[in-house]
Design a protein around this motif. Structure first.
Motif, PDB file in Angstrom:
ATOM      1  N   LYS A 146     -25.888  18.069 -24.670  1.00  0.00           N
ATOM      2  CA  LYS A 146     -25.048  17.504 -25.774  1.00  0.00           C
ATOM      3  C   LYS A 146     -25.722  16.257 -26.325  1.00  0.00           C
ATOM      4  O   LYS A 146     -25.689  15.858 -27.202  1.00  0.00           O
ATOM      5  CB  LYS A 146     -23.417  17.501 -25.388  1.00  0.00           C
ATOM      6  CG  LYS A 146     -22.666  18.823 -25.602  1.00  0.00           C
ATOM      7  CD  LYS A 146     -21.427  18.596 -25.184  1.00  0.00           C
ATOM      8  CE  LYS A 146     -20.489  19.872 -25.288  1.00  0.00           C
ATOM      9  NZ  LYS A 146     -19.127  19.499 -25.128  1.00  0.00           N
ATOM     10  N   MET A 147     -25.938  15.352 -25.277  1.00  0.00           N
ATOM     11  CA  MET A 147     -26.378  14.005 -25.473  1.00  0.00           C
ATOM     12  C   MET A 147     -27.689  14.275 -26.310  1.00  0.00           C
ATOM     13  O   MET A 147     -27.885  13.361 -27.020  1.00  0.00           O
ATOM     14  CB  MET A 147     -26.449  13.168 -24.141  1.00  0.00           C
ATOM     15  CG  MET A 147     -26.932  11.761 -24.435  1.00  0.00           C
ATOM     16  SD  MET A 147     -26.741  10.954 -22.983  1.00  0.00           S
ATOM     17  CE  MET A 147     -28.084  11.387 -21.878  1.00  0.00           C
ATOM     18  N   VAL A 148     -28.446  15.041 -25.537  1.00  0.00           N
ATOM     19  CA  VAL A 148     -29.921  15.397 -26.236  1.00  0.00           C
ATOM     20  C   VAL A 148     -30.034  15.805 -27.501  1.00  0.00           C
ATOM     21  O   VAL A 148     -30.532  15.328 -28.424  1.00  0.00           O
ATOM     22  CB  VAL A 148     -30.875  15.830 -25.321  1.00  0.00           C
ATOM     23  CG1 VAL A 148     -32.099  16.265 -25.927  1.00  0.00           C
ATOM     24  CG2 VAL A 148     -31.100  15.312 -23.982  1.00  0.00           C
ATOM     25  N   ALA A 149     -28.744  16.542 -27.998  1.00  0.00           N
ATOM     26  CA  ALA A 149     -28.707  17.092 -29.135  1.00  0.00           C
ATOM     27  C   ALA A 149     -28.457  15.914 -30.149  1.00  0.00           C
ATOM     28  O   ALA A 149     -28.789  16.189 -31.193  1.00  0.00           O
ATOM     29  CB  ALA A 149     -27.754  18.266 -28.958  1.00  0.00           C
ATOM     30  N   PRO A 155     -31.488   9.679 -23.000  1.00  0.00           N
ATOM     31  CA  PRO A 155     -31.740   9.937 -21.687  1.00  0.00           C
ATOM     32  C   PRO A 155     -32.479   8.756 -20.911  1.00  0.00           C
ATOM     33  O   PRO A 155     -33.452   8.587 -21.644  1.00  0.00           O
ATOM     34  CB  PRO A 155     -31.938  11.396 -21.367  1.00  0.00           C
ATOM     35  CG  PRO A 155     -31.777  11.916 -22.516  1.00  0.00           C
ATOM     36  CD  PRO A 155     -31.886  11.151 -23.765  1.00  0.00           C
ATOM     37  N   THR A 156     -32.243   8.449 -19.747  1.00  0.00           N
ATOM     38  CA  THR A 156     -33.233   7.670 -19.034  1.00  0.00           C
ATOM     39  C   THR A 156     -34.168   8.696 -18.369  1.00  0.00           C
ATOM     40  O   THR A 156     -33.943   9.799 -18.042  1.00  0.00           O
ATOM     41  CB  THR A 156     -32.396   6.896 -17.740  1.00  0.00           C
ATOM     42  OG1 THR A 156     -31.782   7.864 -16.821  1.00  0.00           O
ATOM     43  CG2 THR A 156     -31.152   5.860 -18.526  1.00  0.00           C
ATOM     44  N   SER A 162     -33.467  15.040 -13.853  1.00  0.00           N
ATOM     45  CA  SER A 162     -32.389  15.819 -13.235  1.00  0.00           C
ATOM     46  C   SER A 162     -31.661  16.519 -14.219  1.00  0.00           C
ATOM     47  O   SER A 162     -31.078  17.888 -13.976  1.00  0.00           O
ATOM     48  CB  SER A 162     -31.188  14.894 -12.655  1.00  0.00           C
ATOM     49  OG  SER A 162     -30.430  14.301 -13.797  1.00  0.00           O
ATOM     50  N   GLN A 163     -31.942  16.513 -15.606  1.00  0.00           N
ATOM     51  CA  GLN A 163     -31.422  17.230 -17.015  1.00  0.00           C
ATOM     52  C   GLN A 163     -29.961  17.317 -16.667  1.00  0.00           C
ATOM     53  O   GLN A 163     -29.182  18.333 -17.031  1.00  0.00           O
ATOM     54  CB  GLN A 163     -32.025  18.660 -16.827  1.00  0.00           C
ATOM     55  CG  GLN A 163     -33.565  18.733 -16.894  1.00  0.00           C
ATOM     56  CD  GLN A 163     -33.880  18.699 -18.184  1.00  0.00           C
ATOM     57  OE1 GLN A 163     -33.635  19.435 -19.032  1.00  0.00           O
ATOM     58  NE2 GLN A 163     -34.737  17.661 -18.711  1.00  0.00           N
ATOM     59  N   SER A 164     -29.251  16.194 -16.038  1.00  0.00           N
ATOM     60  CA  SER A 164     -27.717  16.120 -16.046  1.00  0.00           C
ATOM     61  C   SER A 164     -27.224  14.869 -16.144  1.00  0.00           C
ATOM     62  O   SER A 164     -27.993  13.984 -15.598  1.00  0.00           O
ATOM     63  CB  SER A 164     -27.434  16.851 -14.650  1.00  0.00           C
ATOM     64  OG  SER A 164     -28.240  16.191 -13.699  1.00  0.00           O
ATOM     65  N   ILE A 165     -26.246  14.669 -16.350  1.00  0.00           N
ATOM     66  CA  ILE A 165     -25.375  13.507 -16.621  1.00  0.00           C
ATOM     67  C   ILE A 165     -23.916  13.689 -15.902  1.00  0.00           C
ATOM     68  O   ILE A 165     -23.237  14.553 -15.996  1.00  0.00           O
ATOM     69  CB  ILE A 165     -25.321  12.659 -17.687  1.00  0.00           C
ATOM     70  CG1 ILE A 165     -25.067  13.565 -18.939  1.00  0.00           C
ATOM     71  CG2 ILE A 165     -26.754  12.318 -18.250  1.00  0.00           C
ATOM     72  CD1 ILE A 165     -24.690  12.936 -20.211  1.00  0.00           C
ATOM     73  N   GLN A 172     -19.330   7.259 -22.353  1.00  0.00           N
ATOM     74  CA  GLN A 172     -19.852   5.821 -22.798  1.00  0.00           C
ATOM     75  C   GLN A 172     -21.057   6.077 -23.790  1.00  0.00           C
ATOM     76  O   GLN A 172     -21.078   5.158 -24.969  1.00  0.00           O
ATOM     77  CB  GLN A 172     -20.279   5.019 -21.452  1.00  0.00           C
ATOM     78  CG  GLN A 172     -19.116   4.727 -20.821  1.00  0.00           C
ATOM     79  CD  GLN A 172     -19.360   3.938 -19.577  1.00  0.00           C
ATOM     80  OE1 GLN A 172     -20.167   4.038 -18.968  1.00  0.00           O
ATOM     81  NE2 GLN A 172     -18.486   2.824 -19.273  1.00  0.00           N
ATOM     82  N   PHE A 173     -21.898   7.085 -23.750  1.00  0.00           N
ATOM     83  CA  PHE A 173     -22.832   7.209 -24.879  1.00  0.00           C
ATOM     84  C   PHE A 173     -22.239   7.468 -26.074  1.00  0.00           C
ATOM     85  O   PHE A 173     -22.732   6.917 -27.198  1.00  0.00           O
ATOM     86  CB  PHE A 173     -23.595   8.447 -24.173  1.00  0.00           C
ATOM     87  CG  PHE A 173     -24.431   8.993 -25.461  1.00  0.00           C
ATOM     88  CD1 PHE A 173     -25.598   8.542 -25.880  1.00  0.00           C
ATOM     89  CD2 PHE A 173     -23.977  10.400 -26.011  1.00  0.00           C
ATOM     90  CE1 PHE A 173     -26.270   9.114 -27.185  1.00  0.00           C
ATOM     91  CE2 PHE A 173     -24.613  10.868 -27.020  1.00  0.00           C
ATOM     92  CZ  PHE A 173     -25.745  10.423 -27.586  1.00  0.00           C
TER      93      PHE A 173
END
Length: 332
Positions: A146-149, A155-156, A162-165, A172-173
């Motif tokens: 979702k964040m990448v979209a 992403p760091t 890890s492809q995960s958060i 917070q993002f």
């Protein structure tokens, strides 16, 4: 105080009278007659706020708001606020209603006092999520996706590997995508008089963008600008003096701002479904940065900034032709 100040004071006085009458007649209100009325969303405030189908006209000058959570936080908050010193800055609460196995709260329809108003819904605070919502530290690929979209550059390097958060990282993002993180508020929706609502505003972030929207909202009226700043100051004072507000986390609350062509203005605090009492006895200021466990929400930090943004609006004075004294018509 001047003419405009007198009008504003009379307006607050009128609302106080209305409240006392409303509390006496709460049980006489008429419930919606059928499911069809729950889909009737002609009211502009209803169009601006909440989930589609979550609001409906109810009795005279009231609306129903659907309860989506199992708990009755919002009902309890409104019941407490009706007895609190800050009762004048929230809609009048009438009752909780069960209808067709669903629960609603019946509250004052704030539009009843205005004529085709301009309306703005502002989500307050430096965070709009509960601490309990982000307590799980498990890494999630769905939230990473979702964040990448939304922002491929967010992403760091470690997160890319890890492809995960965590959910906290994702929330917070999202807060940083709008003005929430920096200024403690974000403009959720805007409806100018005579126009359709604008709801695609959550990524409004910069000072220039915010000033542009607020300048449009006051419609180059110094009277509206000054009255809204005055009312925001009153709301702030009520919150600071309120036993309820100073002992609760204000998560997901909004400030509803209105004015109409008659320069009638109003500001209210709404949305209390995530408002919880602080159980561990700690004190909060509603202004300090948030850390897990300190319960700070940044509501007053955001309100201070919102007031400053409104105060900083530059009103363009219109040029008028000089009129010879002989052509001036005296007031009758």
């Amino acid at each position: 105080m001047g003419v405009n100040g007198q009008k504003f004071g009379m307006w607050n006085c009128f609302r106080g009278i209305h409240r006392r009458k409303g509390k006496k007649t709460a049980l006489d209100l008429t419930a919606p007659a059928s499911d069809a009325i729950l889909k009737n969303r002609k009211n502009t405030w209803i169009q601006l706020a909440g989930h589609p189908g979550g609001f409906a006209p109810a009795g005279p000058n009231t609306i129903w708001k659907k309860r989506y959570t199992k708990d009755n936080n919002e009902t309890q908050a409104y019941e407490a606020l009706m007895e609190d010193t800050a009762h004048s800055i929230v809609p009048l609460f009438y009752r909780e209603v069960e209808y067709n196995s669903e629960y609603f709260i019946e509250i004052e329809d704030l539009l009843q006092h205005f004529t085709d108003p301009s309306i703005m819904d502002v989500k307050m605070g430096i965070r709009t999520f509960l601490e309990s919502e982000v307590s799980n530290t498990a890494l999630r690929k769905d939230l990473y996706d979702k964040m990448v979209a939304l922002d491929p550059a967010a992403p760091t390097d470690e997160e890319r590997q890890s492809q995960s958060i965590t959910k906290l990282r994702y929330m917070q993002f999202r807060e940083n995508e709008s003005s929430t993180a920096e200024f403690g508020f974000r403009i959720e929706a805007l409806r100018m008089s005579g126009e359709t609502p604008s709801t695609n505003l959550k990524r409004v972030k910069s000072k220039e963008q915010i000033h542009g929207i607020l300048s449009k909202f006051v419609n180059n009226s110094r009277v509206v600008q000054q009255d809204l700043v005055r009312r925001l100051k009153e709301v702030k004072q009520h919150i600071e003096d309120s036993p309820f507000f100073m002992s609760h986390e204000l998560i997901g609350c909004s400030v509803l701002v209105m004015h109409d062509k008659y320069d009638k203005c109003g500001v209210w605090v709404i949305d209390f479904s995530k408002t919880n009492p602080i159980q561990d006895g700690c004190e909060i200021s509603h202004r300090l940065p948030w850390q897990i466990g300190n319960h700070e929400d940044g509501f007053l930090f955001g309100l201070d900034n919102l007031m400053q943004f409104f105060s900083d609006i530059e009103i363009k004075e219109e040029l008028t032709e000089n009129i010879e004294p002989s052509h001036v018509i005296a007031d009758s």
